[in-house]
Design a protein around this motif. Sequence first.
Motif, PDB file in Angstrom:
ATOM      1  N   ASN A  25      35.971  40.069 103.695  1.00  0.00           N
ATOM      2  CA  ASN A  25      35.947  39.232 104.903  1.00  0.00           C
ATOM      3  C   ASN A  25      34.575  38.584 105.065  1.00  0.00           C
ATOM      4  N   LEU A  26      34.233  37.694 104.154  1.00  0.00           N
ATOM      5  CA  LEU A  26      32.912  37.075 104.162  1.00  0.00           C
ATOM      6  C   LEU A  26      32.854  35.895 105.118  1.00  0.00           C
ATOM      7  N   VAL A  27      31.639  35.603 105.558  1.00  0.00           N
ATOM      8  CA  VAL A  27      31.400  34.507 106.490  1.00  0.00           C
ATOM      9  C   VAL A  27      30.295  33.617 105.933  1.00  0.00           C
ATOM     10  N   SER A  28      30.533  32.318 105.977  1.00  0.00           N
ATOM     11  CA  SER A  28      29.444  31.367 105.745  1.00  0.00           C
ATOM     12  C   SER A  28      29.265  30.610 107.052  1.00  0.00           C
ATOM     13  N   CYS A  29      28.032  30.343 107.391  1.00  0.00           N
ATOM     14  CA  CYS A  29      27.707  29.780 108.697  1.00  0.00           C
ATOM     15  C   CYS A  29      26.876  28.514 108.492  1.00  0.00           C
ATOM     16  N   ALA A  42      28.409  39.498 105.074  1.00  0.00           N
ATOM     17  CA  ALA A  42      29.386  40.551 105.350  1.00  0.00           C
ATOM     18  C   ALA A  42      28.770  41.411 106.445  1.00  0.00           C
ATOM     19  N   PHE A  43      29.617  41.932 107.316  1.00  0.00           N
ATOM     20  CA  PHE A  43      29.130  42.698 108.463  1.00  0.00           C
ATOM     21  C   PHE A  43      29.605  44.139 108.370  1.00  0.00           C
ATOM     22  N   ALA A  44      28.718  45.064 108.760  1.00  0.00           N
ATOM     23  CA  ALA A  44      29.043  46.487 108.718  1.00  0.00           C
ATOM     24  C   ALA A  44      28.391  47.178 109.910  1.00  0.00           C
ATOM     25  N   GLY A  89      28.519  44.940 121.794  1.00  0.00           N
ATOM     26  CA  GLY A  89      27.298  45.732 121.825  1.00  0.00           C
ATOM     27  C   GLY A  89      27.125  46.740 120.708  1.00  0.00           C
ATOM     28  N   THR A  90      28.119  46.938 119.866  1.00  0.00           N
ATOM     29  CA  THR A  90      28.003  47.897 118.767  1.00  0.00           C
ATOM     30  C   THR A  90      26.941  47.428 117.768  1.00  0.00           C
ATOM     31  N   PRO A  91      25.955  48.269 117.440  1.00  0.00           N
ATOM     32  CA  PRO A  91      24.933  47.892 116.459  1.00  0.00           C
ATOM     33  C   PRO A  91      25.567  47.591 115.100  1.00  0.00           C
ATOM     34  N   MET A  92      25.112  46.524 114.462  1.00  0.00           N
ATOM     35  CA  MET A  92      25.647  46.153 113.168  1.00  0.00           C
ATOM     36  C   MET A  92      24.533  45.620 112.281  1.00  0.00           C
ATOM     37  N   VAL A  93      24.897  45.474 111.000  1.00  0.00           N
ATOM     38  CA  VAL A  93      24.012  44.853 110.025  1.00  0.00           C
ATOM     39  C   VAL A  93      24.783  43.698 109.398  1.00  0.00           C
ATOM     40  N   ALA A  94      24.116  42.581 109.230  1.00  0.00           N
ATOM     41  CA  ALA A  94      24.667  41.434 108.511  1.00  0.00           C
ATOM     42  C   ALA A  94      24.001  41.423 107.143  1.00  0.00           C
ATOM     43  N   PRO A 109      36.618  34.360  98.763  1.00  0.00           N
ATOM     44  CA  PRO A 109      36.814  33.444  99.888  1.00  0.00           C
ATOM     45  C   PRO A 109      35.924  33.841 101.070  1.00  0.00           C
ATOM     46  N   ALA A 110      35.450  32.836 101.770  1.00  0.00           N
ATOM     47  CA  ALA A 110      34.621  33.067 102.960  1.00  0.00           C
ATOM     48  C   ALA A 110      35.149  32.218 104.106  1.00  0.00           C
ATOM     49  N   LYS A 111      35.121  32.796 105.288  1.00  0.00           N
ATOM     50  CA  LYS A 111      35.488  32.063 106.499  1.00  0.00           C
ATOM     51  C   LYS A 111      34.271  31.249 106.925  1.00  0.00           C
ATOM     52  N   HIS A 112      34.464  29.989 107.172  1.00  0.00           N
ATOM     53  CA  HIS A 112      33.350  29.121 107.590  1.00  0.00           C
ATOM     54  C   HIS A 112      33.270  29.138 109.121  1.00  0.00           C
ATOM     55  N   VAL A 113      32.092  29.479 109.622  1.00  0.00           N
ATOM     56  CA  VAL A 113      31.861  29.589 111.068  1.00  0.00           C
ATOM     57  C   VAL A 113      30.928  28.453 111.488  1.00  0.00           C
ATOM     58  N   ASP A 114      31.273  27.811 112.600  1.00  0.00           N
ATOM     59  CA  ASP A 114      30.457  26.722 113.117  1.00  0.00           C
ATOM     60  C   ASP A 114      29.356  27.288 114.024  1.00  0.00           C
ATOM     61  N   GLY A 115      28.369  27.925 113.399  1.00  0.00           N
ATOM     62  CA  GLY A 115      27.254  28.506 114.142  1.00  0.00           C
ATOM     63  C   GLY A 115      26.373  27.460 114.790  1.00  0.00           C
ATOM     64  N   ARG A 116      26.419  26.253 114.286  1.00  0.00           N
ATOM     65  CA  ARG A 116      25.625  25.167 114.851  1.00  0.00           C
ATOM     66  C   ARG A 116      26.029  24.862 116.289  1.00  0.00           C
TER      67      ARG A 116
END
Length: 118
Positions: A25-29, A42-44, A89-94, A109-116
Motif C-alpha cells: 500500500n505505497l503512497v506517492s505524494c 509506506a506507513f507503519a 493520533g497514533t504514532p507512526m513512521v513514514a 503500484p502506489a496511490k498518488h496523494v495530492d499533498g499539494r
Amino acid sequence: MSVQCHHGSCHCGAVAYDVDVDITNLVSCNCSRCQRLGSVLAFAPRDSFRLLSGEDNLTEYLFNRKVIRHLFCRTCGIESFAYGAMPEGTPMVAVNVNCLDGVDPRALPAKHVDGRSI
C-alpha cells in the motif's frame, strides 16, 4: 495486508533501521517536499520501527504544519524515514521505500496523494 521485516538505510549507511511494514500500500505524494525528493512512502506503527544506528547523525526538518519530523542523514543528506502521527493520533513512521534493501518501489503500484492541496 502483508507485513514483513525490511532493512533500510541512508545512502552512506550511517543511519540504519529495521521496520515491520506492508509495502503493498505505497503512497506517492506531490507536496512540495515529496515531489522534489521522489519519495515513495509506506506507513507503519511507530513501535514497528527499530533504529539500529545513526541517531546522533540525524538532522530534523519541519515544514508546513510542522507535525511530521522529517529526519535525514547529516552526512549524505538522505531522508529514509520520518516520524509523525496518523489522523487519530497514533504514532507512526513514514518509510521512504526507495531506501529499503531489495525493494524496487517503481515495480509496485502506489496511490498518488495530492499533498499539494492539503
